[in-house]
Motif scaffolding. Structure first.
Motif, PDB file in Angstrom:
ATOM      1  N   VAL A 257      83.833  62.680  59.306  1.00  0.00           N
ATOM      2  CA  VAL A 257      83.271  61.484  59.949  1.00  0.00           C
ATOM      3  C   VAL A 257      84.294  60.353  59.987  1.00  0.00           C
ATOM      4  CG1 VAL A 257      81.494  59.684  59.704  1.00  0.00           C
ATOM      5  CG2 VAL A 257      80.882  62.081  59.430  1.00  0.00           C
ATOM      6  N   SER A 258      85.086  60.217  58.922  1.00  0.00           N
ATOM      7  CA  SER A 258      86.110  59.165  58.871  1.00  0.00           C
ATOM      8  C   SER A 258      87.147  59.346  59.962  1.00  0.00           C
ATOM      9  CB  SER A 258      86.817  59.171  57.511  1.00  0.00           C
ATOM     10  OG  SER A 258      85.925  58.835  56.500  1.00  0.00           O
ATOM     11  N   GLY A 259      87.353  60.584  60.365  1.00  0.00           N
ATOM     12  CA  GLY A 259      88.295  60.860  61.447  1.00  0.00           C
ATOM     13  C   GLY A 259      87.692  60.659  62.825  1.00  0.00           C
ATOM     14  N   GLY A 260      86.452  60.201  62.885  1.00  0.00           N
ATOM     15  CA  GLY A 260      85.809  59.920  64.167  1.00  0.00           C
ATOM     16  C   GLY A 260      85.145  61.131  64.795  1.00  0.00           C
ATOM     17  N   ASN A 261      84.995  62.195  64.048  1.00  0.00           N
ATOM     18  CA  ASN A 261      84.376  63.403  64.588  1.00  0.00           C
ATOM     19  C   ASN A 261      82.979  63.591  64.000  1.00  0.00           C
ATOM     20  OD1 ASN A 261      86.732  64.302  66.053  1.00  0.00           O
ATOM     21  ND2 ASN A 261      87.626  64.708  64.046  1.00  0.00           N
TER      22      ASN A 261
END
Length: 126
Positions: free
Chosen positions: A27-31
């Motif tokens: 989630v932190s990677g935007g996925n």
């Protein structure tokens, strides 16, 4: 035997927390987190908490002998089998494992029915 239930519960929670950290990285990677990962994570968490509870309930209700062995083995098999097939079947494309969900589910149901039987037929003080 109750040590096995408690140990499996705490190990399951540790694995569930590690998967949760992995989900945080995703989630932190935007996925988005894949639904199969969320499903396995949730099942393992709930079943692991229940394994710890069962580790205390089995001796409290006086479950002994073959019933104690059956409850322990069936529950641990289901605890790991259900999230395992979600992760392996959906996550890694091993879809042939998915029908075993019925087997793992039956293991959990049987362990609960044994506990029900011991509860209603056992000592009223337990």
């Amino acid at each position: 035997m109750t040590k096995a239930l408690k140990g499996s519960g705490f190990l399951g929670l540790a694995v569930m927390m590690a998967v949760g950290m992995h989900q945080f990285v995703i989630v932190s990677g935007g996925n988005p987190v894949p639904p199969w990962m969320i499903g396995g994570h949730a099942h393992l968490g709930v079943l692991s908490i229940l394994a710890i509870v069962m580790g205390f309930a089995v001796p409290a209700l006086g479950v002994t002998g073959q019933l104690r062995t059956a409850v322990t083995g069936l529950f641990i098999a289901g605890q790991w089998g259900i999230p395992g097939i979600v992760w392996l079947g959906e996550g890694f494309g091993l879809l042939f494992l998915m029908p075993t969900g019925f087997l793992w589910g039956i293991c959990l149901i049987l362990s609960m029915l044994i506990m029900f039987y011991v509860t209603v037929t056992g000592d009223a003080e337990a």
